[in-house]
Design an enzyme around this catalytic site. Structure first.
Site, PDB file in Angstrom:
ATOM      1  N   ILE A   1       0.884  -1.172   0.000  1.00  0.00           N
ATOM      2  CA  ILE A   1       0.000   0.000   0.000  1.00  0.00           C
ATOM      3  C   ILE A   1       0.924   1.225   0.000  1.00  0.00           C
ATOM      4  O   ILE A   1       1.802   1.336   0.845  1.00  0.00           O
ATOM      5  CB  ILE A   1      -0.885   0.077   1.259  1.00  0.00           C
ATOM      6  N   THR A   2       0.793   2.107  -0.980  1.00  0.00           N
ATOM      7  CA  THR A   2      -0.189   2.096  -2.034  1.00  0.00           C
ATOM      8  C   THR A   2       0.413   1.514  -3.321  1.00  0.00           C
ATOM      9  O   THR A   2       1.632   1.517  -3.486  1.00  0.00           O
ATOM     10  CB  THR A   2      -0.712   3.515  -2.344  1.00  0.00           C
TER      11      THR A   2
ATOM     12  N   VAL B   1       2.674   3.931  -5.295  1.00  0.00           N
ATOM     13  CA  VAL B   1       3.900   4.388  -4.643  1.00  0.00           C
ATOM     14  C   VAL B   1       4.678   3.198  -4.071  1.00  0.00           C
ATOM     15  O   VAL B   1       5.714   2.802  -4.594  1.00  0.00           O
ATOM     16  CB  VAL B   1       3.592   5.424  -3.541  1.00  0.00           C
ATOM     17  N   CYS B   2       4.189   2.603  -3.004  1.00  0.00           N
ATOM     18  CA  CYS B   2       4.946   1.563  -2.306  1.00  0.00           C
ATOM     19  C   CYS B   2       5.254   0.362  -3.199  1.00  0.00           C
ATOM     20  O   CYS B   2       6.367  -0.165  -3.192  1.00  0.00           O
ATOM     21  CB  CYS B   2       4.183   1.106  -1.069  1.00  0.00           C
ATOM     22  N   THR B   3       4.254  -0.091  -3.970  1.00  0.00           N
ATOM     23  CA  THR B   3       4.472  -1.230  -4.861  1.00  0.00           C
ATOM     24  C   THR B   3       5.260  -0.824  -6.087  1.00  0.00           C
ATOM     25  O   THR B   3       6.272  -1.453  -6.423  1.00  0.00           O
ATOM     26  CB  THR B   3       3.121  -1.845  -5.282  1.00  0.00           C
TER      27      THR B   3
END
Length: 222
Positions: free
Chosen positions: A117-118, A121-123
């Site tokens: 998540i998110t 961004v994170c992935t």
């Protein structure tokens, strides 16, 4: 980054893959709008459980968890009590954290299954960084949550263009398993699906009930 086009079916190798749980934190959970909360909770627990059922090296990481992002769900931490938990203090992209990079490299694996998540961004940031480092990346899109379906779709398109494989949990699990007669196979995976993929779980329960009763409805046979 130039677009890549894969001409081969690149398989997940359970002996050469790690599982990353990226910022699936209870605070960030609140911004997910492309899944209903109950559905998404199931999805992230299923993602984490893949590491258990296939005995994959698993790395957990959080982003400034002392703030509103919060910690990982206790169910995930309890599921992986011995896994490295990298608590980043500011880096948005997990790959910018030296401890996280060291943990990933220490696995010795060259394939990555991940969700975060998110999604945008994170992935995405981490997936693109791993591609640049030469890893083969498989993202679990059902366990990656975004603020809207449109944001998720655009992020997944960006990752696919860079060569990331964007898959469902069922596709990841089946490619890891390869064959119902392998181990993990039917004895391990049917309880997993019964818990995390209810449609398939109830299908198998119905089959079991028909065998036990010894009866099927007229017209039900092939």
């Amino acid at each position: 980054m130039s677009a890549l086009k894969s001409t081969t079916f690149e398989r997940i190798d359970k002996d050469n893959v790690m599982l990353l749980v990226v910022d699936l934190q209870i605070g960030l959970f609140q911004v997910v709008r492309d899944y209903q909360p109950d559905e998404y909770k199931n999805n992230i627990l299923a993602h984490a459980a893949l590491g258990k059922v296939f005995n994959l090296p698993t790395i957990l990481t959080t982003s400034t968890q002392q703030g509103p992002n919060g910690p990982l769900p206790k169910e995930i931490v309890e599921m992986h009590p011995s896994a490295p938990l990298i608590k980043r203090q500011g880096e948005v992209n997990a790959w910018d954290n030296a401890d996280f990079r060291a943990a990933v490299k220490a696995t010795g694996k060259k394939q990555v299954i991940m969700a975060g998540i998110t999604t945008d961004v994170c992935t995405t940031f981490l997936a693109l960084s791993l591609i640049e480092e030469g890893y083969t990346v498989f993202t679990n899109h059902e366990a990656s949550g975004a603020a809207s379906r449109r944001i998720a779709d655009e992020a997944n398109a960006r990752m696919r263009q860079a060569g990331v494989h964007v898959l469902s949990m069922f596709a990841i699990a089946c490619d890891l398993m390869r064959n119902w007669t392998y181990t993990p196979g039917a004895p391990q995976m049917l309880p997993f699906f019964d818990r995390y993929f209810s449609g398939y779980g109830y299908l198998t329960r119905g089959h079991d009930a028909a065998i036990e009763s010894g009866q099927i409805l007229p017209g039900e046979s092939q």
